[in-house]
Motif scaffolding. Structure first.
Motif, PDB file in Angstrom:
ATOM      1  N   SER A 150      27.464  71.013  72.048  1.00  0.00           N
ATOM      2  CA  SER A 150      27.053  69.349  71.610  1.00  0.00           C
ATOM      3  C   SER A 150      25.656  69.385  72.415  1.00  0.00           C
ATOM      4  O   SER A 150      24.685  68.456  71.751  1.00  0.00           O
ATOM      5  N   LYS A 151      25.201  69.815  73.364  1.00  0.00           N
ATOM      6  CA  LYS A 151      23.870  69.823  74.184  1.00  0.00           C
ATOM      7  C   LYS A 151      23.134  70.430  73.505  1.00  0.00           C
ATOM      8  O   LYS A 151      21.789  69.774  73.053  1.00  0.00           O
ATOM      9  N   ARG A 152      23.134  71.753  72.906  1.00  0.00           N
ATOM     10  CA  ARG A 152      22.451  72.681  71.917  1.00  0.00           C
ATOM     11  C   ARG A 152      22.219  71.688  70.688  1.00  0.00           C
ATOM     12  O   ARG A 152      20.793  71.849  70.208  1.00  0.00           O
ATOM     13  N   ILE A 153      23.002  71.351  70.232  1.00  0.00           N
ATOM     14  CA  ILE A 153      22.735  70.360  68.906  1.00  0.00           C
ATOM     15  C   ILE A 153      21.848  69.190  69.149  1.00  0.00           C
ATOM     16  O   ILE A 153      21.182  68.988  68.337  1.00  0.00           O
ATOM     17  N   HIS A 154      22.379  68.515  69.975  1.00  0.00           N
ATOM     18  CA  HIS A 154      21.460  67.231  70.434  1.00  0.00           C
ATOM     19  C   HIS A 154      20.006  67.703  70.803  1.00  0.00           C
ATOM     20  O   HIS A 154      18.993  67.265  70.378  1.00  0.00           O
ATOM     21  N   GLU A 155      19.657  69.006  71.599  1.00  0.00           N
ATOM     22  CA  GLU A 155      18.254  69.280  71.633  1.00  0.00           C
ATOM     23  C   GLU A 155      17.840  69.725  70.588  1.00  0.00           C
ATOM     24  O   GLU A 155      16.286  69.465  70.041  1.00  0.00           O
ATOM     25  N   ASN A 156      18.399  70.499  69.508  1.00  0.00           N
ATOM     26  CA  ASN A 156      17.959  70.955  68.192  1.00  0.00           C
ATOM     27  C   ASN A 156      17.571  69.878  67.417  1.00  0.00           C
ATOM     28  O   ASN A 156      16.265  69.668  66.882  1.00  0.00           O
ATOM     29  N   GLU A 157      18.396  68.697  67.426  1.00  0.00           N
ATOM     30  CA  GLU A 157      18.101  67.586  66.519  1.00  0.00           C
ATOM     31  C   GLU A 157      16.768  66.728  67.205  1.00  0.00           C
ATOM     32  O   GLU A 157      15.977  66.075  66.559  1.00  0.00           O
ATOM     33  N   GLU A 158      16.823  66.872  68.658  1.00  0.00           N
ATOM     34  CA  GLU A 158      15.540  65.895  69.299  1.00  0.00           C
ATOM     35  C   GLU A 158      14.281  66.617  68.719  1.00  0.00           C
ATOM     36  O   GLU A 158      13.241  66.104  68.688  1.00  0.00           O
ATOM     37  N   HIS A 159      14.313  67.960  68.897  1.00  0.00           N
ATOM     38  CA  HIS A 159      13.132  68.951  68.463  1.00  0.00           C
ATOM     39  C   HIS A 159      12.691  68.604  66.973  1.00  0.00           C
ATOM     40  O   HIS A 159      11.500  68.401  66.653  1.00  0.00           O
ATOM     41  N   HIS A 160      13.752  68.523  66.052  1.00  0.00           N
ATOM     42  CA  HIS A 160      13.212  68.269  64.771  1.00  0.00           C
ATOM     43  C   HIS A 160      12.651  66.753  64.693  1.00  0.00           C
ATOM     44  O   HIS A 160      11.999  66.619  63.674  1.00  0.00           O
ATOM     45  N   LYS A 161      13.545  66.010  65.057  1.00  0.00           N
ATOM     46  CA  LYS A 161      13.025  64.587  65.153  1.00  0.00           C
ATOM     47  C   LYS A 161      11.402  64.579  65.574  1.00  0.00           C
ATOM     48  O   LYS A 161      10.684  63.554  65.210  1.00  0.00           O
ATOM     49  N   ARG A 162      11.151  65.332  66.762  1.00  0.00           N
ATOM     50  CA  ARG A 162       9.890  65.292  67.114  1.00  0.00           C
ATOM     51  C   ARG A 162       8.851  65.903  66.295  1.00  0.00           C
ATOM     52  O   ARG A 162       7.720  65.457  66.036  1.00  0.00           O
ATOM     53  N   MET A 163       9.328  66.817  65.478  1.00  0.00           N
ATOM     54  CA  MET A 163       8.462  67.351  64.483  1.00  0.00           C
ATOM     55  C   MET A 163       8.258  66.594  63.154  1.00  0.00           C
ATOM     56  O   MET A 163       7.350  66.587  62.531  1.00  0.00           O
ATOM     57  N   ASN A 164       9.168  65.408  62.896  1.00  0.00           N
ATOM     58  CA  ASN A 164       8.938  64.469  62.041  1.00  0.00           C
ATOM     59  C   ASN A 164       8.413  63.106  62.685  1.00  0.00           C
ATOM     60  O   ASN A 164       9.002  62.472  63.057  1.00  0.00           O
ATOM     61  N   GLU A 165       7.227  63.240  62.290  1.00  0.00           N
ATOM     62  CA  GLU A 165       6.503  62.046  62.866  1.00  0.00           C
ATOM     63  C   GLU A 165       7.011  60.524  62.246  1.00  0.00           C
ATOM     64  O   GLU A 165       7.056  59.648  62.852  1.00  0.00           O
ATOM     65  N   ASP A 166       7.541  60.693  60.798  1.00  0.00           N
ATOM     66  CA  ASP A 166       7.491  59.322  60.255  1.00  0.00           C
ATOM     67  C   ASP A 166       9.013  58.818  60.686  1.00  0.00           C
ATOM     68  O   ASP A 166       9.305  57.591  60.634  1.00  0.00           O
ATOM     69  N   SER A 167       9.827  59.595  61.242  1.00  0.00           N
ATOM     70  CA  SER A 167      11.342  59.244  61.571  1.00  0.00           C
ATOM     71  C   SER A 167      11.363  58.727  63.039  1.00  0.00           C
ATOM     72  O   SER A 167      12.230  57.880  63.247  1.00  0.00           O
ATOM     73  N   LEU A 168      10.566  59.185  64.145  1.00  0.00           N
ATOM     74  CA  LEU A 168      11.047  58.799  65.479  1.00  0.00           C
ATOM     75  C   LEU A 168       9.568  58.369  66.224  1.00  0.00           C
ATOM     76  O   LEU A 168       9.501  57.449  66.783  1.00  0.00           O
ATOM     77  N   MET A 169       8.631  59.138  65.859  1.00  0.00           N
ATOM     78  CA  MET A 169       7.495  58.499  66.545  1.00  0.00           C
ATOM     79  C   MET A 169       6.790  57.118  66.424  1.00  0.00           C
ATOM     80  O   MET A 169       6.754  56.790  65.268  1.00  0.00           O
ATOM     81  N   HIS A 170       6.649  56.400  67.408  1.00  0.00           N
ATOM     82  CA  HIS A 170       6.305  54.969  67.243  1.00  0.00           C
ATOM     83  C   HIS A 170       5.453  54.503  68.633  1.00  0.00           C
ATOM     84  O   HIS A 170       5.386  55.459  69.665  1.00  0.00           O
ATOM     85  N   ALA A 171       4.625  53.527  68.353  1.00  0.00           N
ATOM     86  CA  ALA A 171       3.817  53.201  69.430  1.00  0.00           C
ATOM     87  C   ALA A 171       4.499  52.637  70.722  1.00  0.00           C
ATOM     88  O   ALA A 171       5.746  52.192  70.505  1.00  0.00           O
ATOM     89  N   PRO A 172       3.886  52.497  71.841  1.00  0.00           N
ATOM     90  CA  PRO A 172       4.658  51.860  73.154  1.00  0.00           C
ATOM     91  C   PRO A 172       5.111  50.688  72.939  1.00  0.00           C
ATOM     92  O   PRO A 172       4.485  49.750  72.160  1.00  0.00           O
ATOM     93  N   GLU A 173       6.054  50.231  73.697  1.00  0.00           N
ATOM     94  CA  GLU A 173       6.686  49.072  73.630  1.00  0.00           C
ATOM     95  C   GLU A 173       7.521  48.638  75.094  1.00  0.00           C
ATOM     96  O   GLU A 173       7.979  49.473  75.481  1.00  0.00           O
ATOM     97  N   PHE A 174       6.970  47.541  75.393  1.00  0.00           N
ATOM     98  CA  PHE A 174       7.570  47.013  76.933  1.00  0.00           C
ATOM     99  C   PHE A 174       8.733  46.411  76.666  1.00  0.00           C
ATOM    100  O   PHE A 174       8.924  45.461  75.957  1.00  0.00           O
ATOM    101  N   VAL A 175       9.666  46.982  77.016  1.00  0.00           N
ATOM    102  CA  VAL A 175      11.061  46.565  77.340  1.00  0.00           C
ATOM    103  C   VAL A 175      11.095  45.427  78.405  1.00  0.00           C
ATOM    104  O   VAL A 175      11.768  44.240  77.988  1.00  0.00           O
TER     105      VAL A 175
END
Length: 1636
Positions: A150-175
């Motif tokens: 499950s950890k490997r799968i999560h890392e793999n999906e995180e990697h693909h999310k990083r490669m997919n700019e439209d799906s995850l990358m967003h500007a900073p936001e103050f919580v």
């Protein structure tokens, strides 16, 4: 991503599948296809928040089917894999294992098989237990594999999310944003925030827009970042920490800022500001209490034990302060940071301070105590978990005086205002004078590298500040001060820090300081400026005045050339005009100067001159009168003194501050046991506060206290004594170790309640650098990140940075606006706001047919299509019934296209000012107004549209009111014309309604371009709506090529313009440009406006310019013609680009395609720029500048047209003709045949007659009047009056007084001359010339002569007889005077006569006439002189020149280095024949230089120069030495001066005695020879040499053997000389026989 294997290696076949079983591979494929599981695993992994695992922290363990597992480890390691502690693993309950066991099919199968086997084959409990244990092992291993998978799968999906700019990358936001704080001084404060964003944002902290660098302020700031939590800790806050702080988060998607304010307060009158507070309970300490894990996983606990207490020392002693420090847990190789402070100033190791850390004990050693070492000492131990401090006071008492009764030593010697040869030394007065008041102070200086101290002042100064002059530029010095009273001199103070005597600018460059980077490098080339006399010094002022000295300060001149300059200072007693130079011998180099020896009580003015090798410049403007005397008064005595019990050995003393004290240094406190009358100082270093703890008191004794204030002028009188106080501990304990607690408003220790102040002018805002962040693309406004951008806009507004804020919108492709700073909108816009309650009844608008009329521009089509197809906008394609009633219809026009570029110009709590750009197509009719709609956006979801205005607005800006604070809104705008209301624009970006508080102004708006030409255009704009802190005082215009990069923006105007328009010139034809405008106020320059649309620099065909015209009636008008008129076109005239609406000064007329602006009464009020714009054309416009000079020219032309005049080529003039006739004349430029002339004399018309002859030539325009002669009755005014139809003119000539007399005299002279020239006469009167041979020739030229004409020469009335020098040929008479001298002076006269008459010419050669003649002779002599040459003699060096002829009257001056030579016995001049010489006897190197001989001819003179230097001097000097040596040798060589005969005949038996004179230096040796053999003195031959001068030769009794040749030989080092004589001895008989 955890683990040490990079992601790109995890896809390799040998790593990815080499160890997997088929079950594992199938399970992994199932997990990869499940996105919901990935999301859940992402949330679960992020919620743990702790990077602890059951496998090694050094390297990720690999799982394998083999049931062999690595032993788990729970060590915490750092980046170098060093073990620093332990990490407690998260406990995983047995439920997870049970669930995994029961849910595994394989486990169930194996369990069933094992159970059946055991039941059938085994019955013992031991076998059952063994089988159960084996099954559990299998289940645990599979569970571990599943976790890893499950950890490997999560890392793999995180990697693909990083490669997919439209799906995850967003500007900073103050919580969580940082909060504002208000704290007491010397407390600590911590700001923290939580930021999200992908990629991980980088957070930078700013203070007043200046980046915070912890390394530049060690111990002051501490920055931490962990798990998206970022904090800024500020230690020991002071007033400088009161500021606005900004946390800026930035990643590749954008930047966002959050703001917080810190206000530091001081409890007045209760706390000694020099003492720190106890360690505050900050967020850091709370974290330590709660036991949170630090960045290393360890919480350090610091304890300071074995502390030093309040200490007492004496000057010259050594003192050590130390504490034992216990840090738990104690880790190997971990070293805390140990810092020592004195009075809140960080100490560094030096020869005075030695610091040591032994691992558990911190020690500070003060090697040589001085009173400067007195103060509050603080030990700070800093670890990764925080810091711990301890403080105690150290008192330093004066050393015993070397002389009894001498005062204590001064302290705290510092150097201020150091310059090239000048520095101000300041110090503090000692606390004790030992019973005798201090008379003054002596300042000593010592050059660095030496040990020699030199006293700077001869008399003691009482002021604790003294200017030291006479320093050597480039050298470093230290200074010390000694006090003196009647008893003697004190010990010297501690030496100051070294200071270099150099220009402050050079010192700054040596320190390596650099100016802020401006992004622009300007290379300039200076022209050489040798020989430039410097200008006047600037801003001369008296910076300090005491009764001992006055200090002047000024700035160097602007014009000073490239070489260094120096200064002369001059003074003048007030009331006089006598300026006296102060520094006559040596000019000063520094722009500072101290004047001593001024009379106390007198008033002086001062001025300064600059000088260099080119000369001395003009003086500066004098200063105001300054009275010599102390300007700084001694402070008044402090007020009431109140002592308070503290401990058994200390008392807290407080007092009222001195009133109206200037430049207060501090206070001295003294204590005395009651009735003892013996006062002892409690502190030996002045304290700044009004509260102090006096230590070292005797327990049980009663003390009284008093206080004295001190400044540079001296110590005040003592305050009144306090009430007695008994020294014993206060109830509840006192304040230990001299540390005062920080007090709250009620007097209790504690902080203040926090609040968020609004900065409205307390702090200046630093201008932000230009925005280099790329603009983000518009995204869907329903995304969660939309609110962050809006907050960024408001945040930038409050901080002074104009960051672009573009919010995600639902529709893409349209032109979008961004939040920008807004200029001042017209006041009437404020009244345009309407109530928020508007009608929601909407009707459909804009038929599709209107869209067909829109030009096919891409942007307009995109907006129209998007508006028609988008359901959300479909709703907005309706407007209220009120708008419908306003909309008139016209079939010949279409509705306009949508506006675009919606921006926010200003934002307050409940309103926003919007601006937009006009539609690209107006629909064929004028736009009559605009309508604005708005809608609220909640959580990224837009709500329903509402109308902002019911009545259309004509301006392209509008204030939308009745909004809700901190809510997000979108806007749209529609344009309306006669055809109707157009479709709405695309929704704007999402804007946050939050009040702006930025200091600088917003950007201008509504930029328009007119008058486009190939090389110029005019840019118009409107000022910002948002003014900032102060009013806008100027604008800057930027330009760049349309296709250039963002960094290509460059300024058009270097100096801000206060206009809202600018003509931009020097454009390149055919290039496309864009422009923007920035506004500025006192706080700085605001953000730039949105750029204009690209504009092509090209003059369109048929372009016309405004033409100025003056008609025959003198009416001035401006005319403009347009060839591209349409039926709807209008001429719009403007003055200074503001439309002319009133007709009080101008009348506008339109005829066809021409328009005329007519001035009614032109005057100064009409000066300005006039422009004409034609609407509904392709930018047809032009302008005309009516300047003051142009107005004057047009008024003159207008006057000439109203009142025409006959132009004249020449005014009325007078001239003399032959025989002395007088002609008056003028010439008209043009005159017709109908022209008339009247001749007027003294207001009386004169006419043709015997006296006046008139003539008028109408072809040439010449008018003349001739008079035979002038009489006294003709004195007056002559006037010619002309008339030609409507045109008139006249010209007058005034002949009165001296002018008339001179004209009459000249007329009579010309008349007599005419009669004189009828007989023999002089064509050229008698004059003279000097020949190159210096002969003077008197000559004249005669005319109208004949053979009978006689010429007679006279001198002084006596006729000169004719001789060979008298000639009379070719009409020229000459008389030659050779070798002229004073005897030739006189009056020369020549007479021409014959039967027709005679003429006479005289030449006066006496007095000035003779001087002028001789000057001519001298000039010829000077020009004949040869160049100066150098020769050597045995006496020295001789300079000489030859002239062709020397005259005794010739005046010659010899110069050396441009100064006249004062002759002496060593330097002489003279004349030998035609040679003029200068003799330099015994020359030395001082005689080297430039020599010149100047011949004085009464004019400019002539100089011959020669350079006696270098090789020329060496050669001449060597030749002089040789000749001198030869002369000395010749003069001092041995000589036989005389006295010896050639032949001596003597009778035998006689005695012979000869004596001769010998000379020579040194005294020569004398040798006598006989027949060339040396003789010796004996009884027969007596040889003597007496007194070094006389040599005698004696033969006592002569015999025949003495006959022979004798010689005397004299010899010294310079030469040898001999004298010979012959002795002949005869016998008397022989002689007698011969006679017989």
């Amino acid at each position: 991503m955890s683990g040490s294997i990079p992601f790109y290696q995890k896809h390799h076949r040998h790593y990815d599948r080499g160890y997997r079983s088929k079950e594992v591979e199938s399970a992994m494929s199932q997990y990869q296809s499940s996105s919901s599981y990935a999301a859940r695993s992402s949330r679960s992994s992020s919620s743990r928040g702790l990077k602890a695992s059951s496998y090694s922290g050094l390297e990720e363990s690999r799982l394998s089917p083999v049931p062999k597992r690595a032993k788990p480890t729970y060590l915490a390691v750092d980046k170098e894999n060093q073990i620093i502690g332990y990490v407690v693993p998260i406990f995983r309950g047995s439920q997870e294992f049970a669930t995994g066991f029961s849910n595994t099919e394989e486990a169930r199968v194996k369990e069933s098989a094992a159970y059946m086997a055991r039941r059938n084959l085994f019955t013992s409990g031991l076998e059952m237990e063994r089988s159960e244990q084996t099954s559990r092992k299998v289940a645990m291993r599979e569970s571990a594999e599943r976790i890893t998978l499950s950890k490997r799968i999560h890392e793999n999906e995180e990697h693909h999310k990083r490669m997919n700019e439209d799906s995850l990358m967003h500007a900073p936001e103050f919580v969580i944003k940082p909060r504002s704080h208000t704290v007491w001084e010397k407390q600590c404060v911590r700001l923290h925030c939580t930021v999200t964003g992908w990629p991980d944002p980088r957070v930078v902290w700013y203070k007043n827009n200046v980046s915070i660098d912890p390394l530049a302020h060690p111990g002051k700031y501490k920055l931490e970042s962990s798990y998206n939590v970022h904090s800024l800790e500020i230690n020991r806050c002071d007033f400088d920490d009161t500021a606005q702080y900004r946390a800026s988060a930035m990643n590749s998607k954008g930047e966002l800022s959050a703001f917080a304010s810190i206000v530091v307060k001081r409890f007045k009158g209760e706390i000694d500001e020099s003492l720190p507070s106890p360690r505050p309970l900050t967020l850091l300490s709370l974290c330590l209490v709660d036991g949170l894990v630090s960045e290393y996983g360890i919480t350090f606990q610091t304890h300071i034990v074995d502390k030093f207490g309040v200490s007492f020392g004496r000057e010259g002693e050594t003192m050590s302060l130390g504490c034992t420090v216990i840090i738990y847990p104690a880790l190997h190789r971990y070293q805390p940071e140990v810092q020592w402070y004195r009075d809140d100033v960080l100490l560094t190791a030096s020869k005075w301070n030695h610091m040591h850390w032994s691992g558990d004990r911190a020690t500070l050693t003060l090697t040589h105590l001085n009173k400067e070492d007195e103060g509050l000492y603080t030990l700070r131990v800093i670890t990764k978990s925080g810091y711990e401090t301890y403080s105690a006071y150290v008192f330093v008492r004066d050393a015993d005086a070397e002389v009894e009764g001498a005062p204590g030593a001064p302290l705290d010697v510092r150097c201020l205002d150091a310059n090239k040869d000048y520095v101000i030394v300041t110090w503090k007065q000692p606390a004790i004078d030992r019973g005798s008041s201090i008379l003054g102070y002596f300042v000593d200086r010592c050059e660095v590298g030496t040990t020699h101290w030199m006293q700077c002042n001869d008399t003691p100064v009482k002021f604790a500040r003294f200017p030291v002059t006479g320093l050597v530029e480039g050298r470093s010095y230290t200074f010390r001060v000694r006090a003196v009273n009647k008893s003697g001199m004190s010990y010297p103070s501690r030496a100051s820090e070294p200071v270099a005597a150099m220009d402050p600018a050079d010192r700054a460059r040596m320190r390596g300081t650099s100016a802020p980077w401006t992004g622009q490098i300007i290379v300039t080339e200076e022209e050489p400026a040798e020989g430039v006399v410097p200008g006047q010094p600037r801003e001369l002022e008296v910076t300090e005045a005491t009764k001992n000295y006055v200090v002047l300060s000024w700035k160097p001149p602007c014009e000073k050339g490239l070489e260094g300059i120096m200064y002369y200072v001059e003074k003048c007693v007030s009331g006089t005009d006598s300026w006296q130079r102060v520094n006559t011998e040596i000019p000063v180099k520094s722009p500072r100067f101290a004047l001593f020896d001024l009379a106390e009580g007198k008033s002086y003015s001062f001025r300064v001159r600059c000088c260099n090798s080119a000369g001395v410049g003009e003086p500066s403007a004098p200063t105001e009168a300054t009275t010599v005397g102390d300007k700084l008064d001694i402070p008044s005595a402090p007020g009431r003194v109140v002592p308070t019990r503290n401990t058994n050995t200390s008392v807290v003393v407080s007092w009222e501050a001195s009133r109206d004290a200037k430049e207060l240094v501090g206070y001295y406190i003294e204590g005395s046991i009651v009735s003892s009358n013996v006062w002892e100082p409690c502190n030996n270093k002045p304290v700044n506060g009004t509260r102090f703890i006096c230590h070292g008191l005797v327990t049980g004794e009663s003390y009284v206290f008093r206080v004295r204030a001190v400044n540079a002028a001296g110590l005040s009188q003592c305050s009144q004594e306090s009430e007695p106080v008994e020294v014993k501990a206060a109830i509840g304990g006192g304040i230990p170790h001299g540390v005062l607690p920080e007090m709250g408003p009620g007097g209790n220790v504690g902080g203040l309640t926090e609040h968020r102040p609004r900065w409205t002018g307390t702090h200046e805002t630093v201008q932000s650098p230009p925005d280099t962040m790329p603009k983000r693309k518009a995204q869907a406004d329903t995304e969660p990140g939309a609110g962050a951008g809006a907050r960024a806009g408001a945040g930038a507004a409050s901080s002074g940075r104009s960051e672009p804020v573009t919010m995600e919108g639902k529709n893409k492709g349209g032109k979008r606006g961004s939040v920008t700073w807004a200029p001042n909108l017209a006041k009437d816009l404020c009244s345009e706001s309407v109530s928020g309650s508007v009608s929601d009844s909407l009707t459909d608008i804009v038929p599709d047919a209107h869209l067909a009329r829109v030009p096919a521009t891409g942007e307009v089509k995109d907006q129209a299509v998007a508006a028609a197809s988008d359901p959300a906008i479909g709703q907005t394609c309706k407007f209220s019934a009120n708008r419908e009633r306003e909309r008139p219809r016209r079939d010949s026009a279409a509705s306009p296209t949508p506006p675009y570029g919606i921006t926010v110009l200003e934002c307050v709590r409940d309103a926003m000012v919007l601006a937009w750009k006009q539609p690209t197509f107006a629909g064929g009719a004028d736009i009559t107004g605009y309508f604005v709609d708005y809608r609220e956006v909640i959580d990224g979801v837009p709500r329903k549209w509402h109308e902002a205005n019911i009545k259309s607005v004509s301006e392209r800006a509008y204030r939308v009111s009745d909004l809700k604070e901190n809510r997000k809104y979108q806007f749209q705008v529609r344009a309306a014309n006669m055809a109707g209301v157009g479709i709405p624009s695309l929704p704007s970006d999402t804007f946050l309604c939050e009040e702006w508080t930025i200091a600088v102004p917003g950007p201008p708006h509504d930029l328009q371009i007119t008058e486009v030409r190939s090389s110029s255009l005019v840019l118009l704009w409107k000022p910002p709506v948002y003014q900032g802190r102060d009013k806008v005082n100027g604008f800057y215009v930027d330009i760049k090529e349309a296709d250039a990069v963002e960094e290509a923006w460059r300024g058009v105007n270097d100096k801000a313009t206060d206009k809202t328009f600018l003509k931009i010139k020097a454009l390149q034809e055919g290039e496309t440009y864009v422009f923007r405008v920035r506004a500025q106020n006192k706080a700085g320059v605001g953000r730039a406006s949105d750029p204009t649309e690209p504009t092509l620099a090209l003059t369109k065909p048929g372009t016309k310019e405004i033409v100025v015209d003056v008609d025959d009636d003198g009416v001035i008008s401006l005319n403009f013609e347009c060839c591209d008129l349409t039926p709807d076109s209008k001429f719009v005239w403007s003055k200074n680009y503001e439309e002319i609406t009133e007709s009080s000064r101008m009348t506008l007329e339109i005829k066809g395609n021409k328009s005329k602006a007519i001035f009614k009464n032109p005057g100064e009020d009409d000066i300005g720029i006039y422009s004409c714009l034609v609407t509904h054309t392709d930018g047809a416009s032009s302008s005309y500048t009516l300047s003051e000079e142009e107005l004057k020219r047009l008024l003159e032309i207008s006057h000439d047209h109203k009142f025409p005049i006959i132009p004249l080529k020449t005014e009325l003039a007078v001239e003399l003709q032959e025989k002395g006739r007088v002609r008056f004349w003028l010439q008209a430029e043009k005159i017709s045949a109908n022209g008339k002339v009247e001749y007027v004399f003294n207001d009386n018309v004169i006419s043709q007659g015997e006296k006046y002859k008139m003539n008028f030539d109408k072809n040439t325009g010449v008018i003349e009047m001739i008079m035979e002669s002038l009489t006294p009755a003709d004195e007056g005014t002559f006037t010619f009056q002309l008339q030609d139809g409507k045109a008139t003119n006249q010209s007058s000539l005034v002949l009165i007084g001296d002018v008339f007399k001179e004209l009459q005299k000249e007329s009579e002279f010309q008349r007599k001359e005419w009669f004189r020239k009828q007989g023999p006469h002089f064509v050229e009167y008698l004059g003279y010339e000097v020949t190159p041979e210096c002969c003077v020739i008197l000559k004249c030229k005669v005319g109208n002569i004949k053979k009978e004409t006689v010429a007679l020469w006279y001198k002084d009335g006596r006729e000169i007889k004719a001789d060979e020098h008298l000639g009379f040929t070719e009409g020229v008479l000459k008389l030659e005077i050779a070798q002229i001298s004073k005897k030739d002076a006189g009056v020369y006269e020549i007479v021409l006569k014959d039967d027709r008459g005679q003429d006479t010419s005289k030449l006066n050669l006496t007095d000035q006439g003779f001087k002028d003649l001789m000057n001519e002779v001298f000039s010829v002599i000077a020009n004949s002189s040869t160049p100066l040459k150098i020769t050597s003699t045995d006496q020295g060096i001789r300079l000489y020149t030859f002239v062709s002829y020397y005259n005794d009257l010739l005046q010659v001056t010899w110069h050396y280095k441009d100064s006249a030579i004062a002759f002496s016995d060593r330097i002489k001049s003279g004349v030998v024949g035609e040679q003029l010489w200068l003799q330099i006897s015994e020359p030395t190197e001082k005689d080297m230089g430039k020599y010149a001989i100047e011949f004085n001819d009464g004019k400019g003179g002539l100089r011959r120069t020669v350079e006696l230097a270098g090789q020329a001097f060496d050669d001449a000097f060597a030749e002089f030495q040789r000749l001198k040596a030869a002369a000395i040798a010749e003069r001092n060589r041995a000589r036989v001066a005389g006295g010896l005969p050639d032949v001596v005949t003597i009778q035998e038996g006689k005695a012979l005695n000869l004596t001769c004179n010998i000379s020579g230096d040194p005294v020569p040796e004398v040798t006598w020879l006989k027949n060339d053999r040396e003789m010796t003195s004996d009884d027969h031959y007596i040889l003597k040499f007496a007194s070094g001068k006389f040599a005698s030769f004696t033969i006592t009794t002569v015999n025949t053997s003495d006959s022979g040749k004798y010689s005397i030989l004299v010899k010294n080092k310079y030469g040898t000389e001999s004298g010979d004589f012959t002795v002949s001895v005869f016998i008397p008989q022989e002689e007698g026989g011969k006679k017989k």
